[in-house]
Structure formats: C-alpha cells, structure tokens
Design an enzyme around this catalytic site. Sequence first.
Site, mmCIF file in Angstrom:
data_model
loop_
_atom_site.group_PDB
_atom_site.id
_atom_site.type_symbol
_atom_site.label_atom_id
_atom_site.label_comp_id
_atom_site.label_asym_id
_atom_site.label_seq_id
_atom_site.Cartn_x
_atom_site.Cartn_y
_atom_site.Cartn_z
ATOM 1 N N GLN A 279 -13.181 -2.218 -10.758
ATOM 2 C CA GLN A 279 -13.261 -0.655 -10.153
ATOM 3 C C GLN A 279 -13.094 0.514 -11.177
ATOM 4 O OE1 GLN A 279 -9.967 -1.871 -7.293
ATOM 5 N NE2 GLN A 279 -9.356 0.530 -7.379
ATOM 6 N N GLY B 43 4.862 5.911 -2.139
ATOM 7 C CA GLY B 43 3.576 5.620 -1.375
ATOM 8 C C GLY B 43 3.249 4.301 -0.691
ATOM 9 N N HIS B 44 3.187 3.592 -1.910
ATOM 10 C CA HIS B 44 2.897 2.126 -1.698
ATOM 11 C C HIS B 44 3.824 1.837 -0.710
ATOM 12 C CE1 HIS B 44 1.100 2.785 -5.920
ATOM 13 N NE2 HIS B 44 0.235 2.094 -5.271
ATOM 14 N N GLY C 58 -0.219 -1.944 -8.372
ATOM 15 C CA GLY C 58 0.834 -1.979 -8.921
ATOM 16 C C GLY C 58 1.536 -0.724 -9.324
ATOM 17 N N ALA C 59 2.456 -0.723 -10.187
ATOM 18 C CA ALA C 59 3.116 0.719 -10.523
ATOM 19 C C ALA C 59 3.444 1.310 -9.332
ATOM 20 C CB ALA C 59 2.197 1.529 -11.539
ATOM 21 N N LEU C 60 4.120 0.583 -8.521
ATOM 22 C CA LEU C 60 4.467 0.972 -7.202
ATOM 23 C C LEU C 60 5.427 2.142 -6.852
ATOM 24 C CD1 LEU C 60 4.918 -2.621 -5.299
ATOM 25 C CD2 LEU C 60 2.890 -1.258 -5.706
ATOM 26 N N HIS C 61 5.062 3.016 -6.086
ATOM 27 C CA HIS C 61 5.810 4.191 -5.885
ATOM 28 C C HIS C 61 6.304 4.326 -4.202
ATOM 29 C CE1 HIS C 61 2.066 5.944 -4.567
ATOM 30 N NE2 HIS C 61 1.523 5.766 -5.875
ATOM 31 N N ASP D 119 -6.409 7.815 -0.434
ATOM 32 C CA ASP D 119 -7.859 7.494 -0.751
ATOM 33 C C ASP D 119 -8.513 7.275 0.342
ATOM 34 O OD1 ASP D 119 -7.216 6.790 -3.834
ATOM 35 O OD2 ASP D 119 -5.794 5.654 -2.729
ATOM 36 N N GLU E 148 -4.242 7.140 3.206
ATOM 37 C CA GLU E 148 -5.426 8.319 3.419
ATOM 38 C C GLU E 148 -4.984 8.806 2.259
ATOM 39 O OE1 GLU E 148 -3.871 10.723 6.663
ATOM 40 O OE2 GLU E 148 -4.452 9.041 8.102
HETATM 41 P P1 AMP Z 1 -3.389 1.941 -5.540
HETATM 42 O O1 AMP Z 1 -2.433 1.039 -6.306
HETATM 43 O O2 AMP Z 1 -3.487 3.198 -6.259
HETATM 44 O O3 AMP Z 1 -4.791 0.969 -5.572
HETATM 45 O O4 AMP Z 1 -3.025 2.266 -4.152
HETATM 46 C C1 AMP Z 1 -2.941 1.112 -3.076
HETATM 47 C C2 AMP Z 1 -2.809 1.656 -1.952
HETATM 48 O O5 AMP Z 1 -1.812 2.522 -1.650
HETATM 49 C C3 AMP Z 1 -4.067 2.163 -1.482
HETATM 50 O O6 AMP Z 1 -4.429 2.060 -0.083
HETATM 51 C C4 AMP Z 1 -3.539 3.691 -1.530
HETATM 52 O O7 AMP Z 1 -4.514 4.702 -0.811
HETATM 53 C C5 AMP Z 1 -2.346 3.687 -1.159
HETATM 54 N N1 AMP Z 1 -1.551 4.947 -1.795
HETATM 55 C C6 AMP Z 1 -1.658 5.372 -3.055
HETATM 56 N N2 AMP Z 1 -0.861 6.542 -3.303
HETATM 57 C C7 AMP Z 1 -0.459 6.820 -1.940
HETATM 58 C C8 AMP Z 1 0.456 7.842 -1.511
HETATM 59 N N3 AMP Z 1 0.820 8.814 -2.134
HETATM 60 N N4 AMP Z 1 0.747 7.749 -0.098
HETATM 61 C C9 AMP Z 1 0.249 6.880 0.729
HETATM 62 N N5 AMP Z 1 -0.300 5.815 0.107
HETATM 63 C C10 AMP Z 1 -0.732 5.816 -1.180
#
Ligand code: AMP
Length: 290
Positions: A61, A36-37, A31-34, A150, A148
């Site tokens: 985690q 990238g998500h 969540g807290a989607l941006h 992560d 990528e």
């Molecule tokens: P998270 O919510 O941080 O667990 O991330 C969820 C998914 O979004 C994971 O596969 C992350 O690698 C991906 N993600 C997070 N930040 C970015 C970003 N800046 N660009 C692309 N993918 C991202």
Amino acid sequence: MQIIKSRVELQDWSDAQRATGLRVALVPTMGALHRGHLSLVKEARLRADRVVVSIFVNPLQFGERGDFEHYPRRLDDDLRACDEVGAHMVYVPTAAAMYVDDFSTTVRVIGLSDLMEGAARPGHFDGVTTVVTKLFAATRPDVAIFGEKDYQQLTIVRRLARDLDLGVRIVGHPTIREDDGLAMSSRNRRLSSHQRRAAASVPTAISAAVERALSDGSQVDDVVATARALIDQEPLAQLDYIAVFDSTTLCPLDRFDADHRRPGTARIAIAVRFGDIRLIDNADLFMRWG
Ligand code: AMP
C-alpha cells in the site's frame, strides 16, 4: 496476551475461540501505535470477547519507497501498549509469509478506490484491500474496527466486506486528536517541531470549514475556500487536495442540496504535505466539533 507470527496458528486459535461461542474482533494496524489505535482496541473489547490486533507494515500500500522505509517501527512499545489495553492476541506476520514469491492476486474495490487518496496514491487502496482480505481470512473475525481518520479506507472496507459476503461487521471509530486538534497519526512523529506547530493548520481549516458549512446558506465553494485560506496562510503547508463529498458514495459534491445538510451526509477531506510528510484528515461537515 499472546503473540503469533504464523497465519495457521492464528486461524487455529481463532477457530478455537469461536468454537466455544466467543466473538472475535480484529483491529488491523501498521504499528507505531498511539492513542488513536488503542481507542480502536478498547472499542473492540466492548464488541467482542477476544481481540486480535494485527501489526504489519504492508509494502503493497506504499507508493513511495521512502515512505515505506521511513515508516516508524516500534514493536516492543506496541506489544506493551496492546497488553495494557487488554488485547488478547497480536498477529505480527512477516512480509515474506504474507506475500509468497509468486503472489499474484489483487483485491480491488472499483470506483471508490480511485477517488481522493486513490487518485493521489495510485494502487494504494488495492494494497489495503488485498491485505485486509488476507487479514480477515487469517482471523475470520466477527467484527473489525477501523478509524474514521481514514474515512475513505473505512468506506472501501465496508464495501469490500459487503460485496464479497465476508461475514464480518465493519465498525467505524471516531478520530482521536491531540490537544491542538491534530489527528493522531504515526507519521506525526516524523514532523520537525516547526512542522508539528504548522500541522495544527489542518484541524483549524477543517473546523472552520465545518462552522462555515453550518452557517446559513453556505455552499460547497465557500466551505472549500474557507479551508483553503487557512492552509494557504501556513508557509510550511503545501496543500494536496480539499474534497467535499457524499459520506456514503464518496462522490464529490458541487453543491449542498437538502439531502446533504444533515449530519452523516457530507464530509470534507484534506491532504497536506509538510516537507515530505503527508497528512490527511476529514470530518462530517454538519456535525459541530468538540
Ligand atoms: P494505521 O496503523 O495507520 O494503518 O491505522 C490503523 C487503524 O487505526 C486504521 O483503522 C486507522 O484509521 C486507525 N487510526 C489511525 N489514526 C487514528 C486516530 N487518530 N484516531 C482513530 N483511529 C485512528
């Protein structure tokens, strides 16, 4: 767009999609989607007929209790954003439903989970692989998209899916960045304005490391020294680690041989603290930025 909290309902929905020949993609998030998500969701739309986004801040985690508690949560904004980019389903399980009281199983990818982020955050990847396995079991997706950003997580999930014959294709998606190069992250919102400016040192260090790697005759030590110098210059930045590693095995490289001077063979990863906020970033060392 539908929103589901129940695993059984998600399984039924997903089974029904596949029964009519539709391909299902999963984008796991906390969540807290941006942007990238959302780019992962757009990628998922290109690769499948139905897209499920899961939103679950996974307690397993998080090592530091404070990090879990302070992790941003903005479900209403997230649902709106998912709808806008064309997700079909958002799965929002509760922690109680995800982990029953006597939950006693851990899924662990041995070896890969102990390096870099795994060394810095013991148990972190066991939490990731356990929840990802459960999300795959709930969704039974044909394809799942991971960032990528992560990279170690992406590599571990690929290994998990291969080793356990999970029947899901794992797709990696490039890191989406702010204008100054900072990788988008839900944690960026917690940075003060000073820390936010200082955080640009991370992509600056990485891009300088890439340039150094691409220059004739440079070796791993030169690349690490280049990145380190740029992080050290920033008073608000506290370096956690810089690692140069094989893109597939994640094993540390102490020198670039002929096999590790091509795109897709060697990467750099950096973890830096700004106050109590820890940021990570990484890049292919033999692929020029921008
Ligand atoms: P998270 O919510 O941080 O667990 O991330 C969820 C998914 O979004 C994971 O596969 C992350 O690698 C991906 N993600 C997070 N930040 C970015 C970003 N800046 N660009 C692309 N993918 C991202």
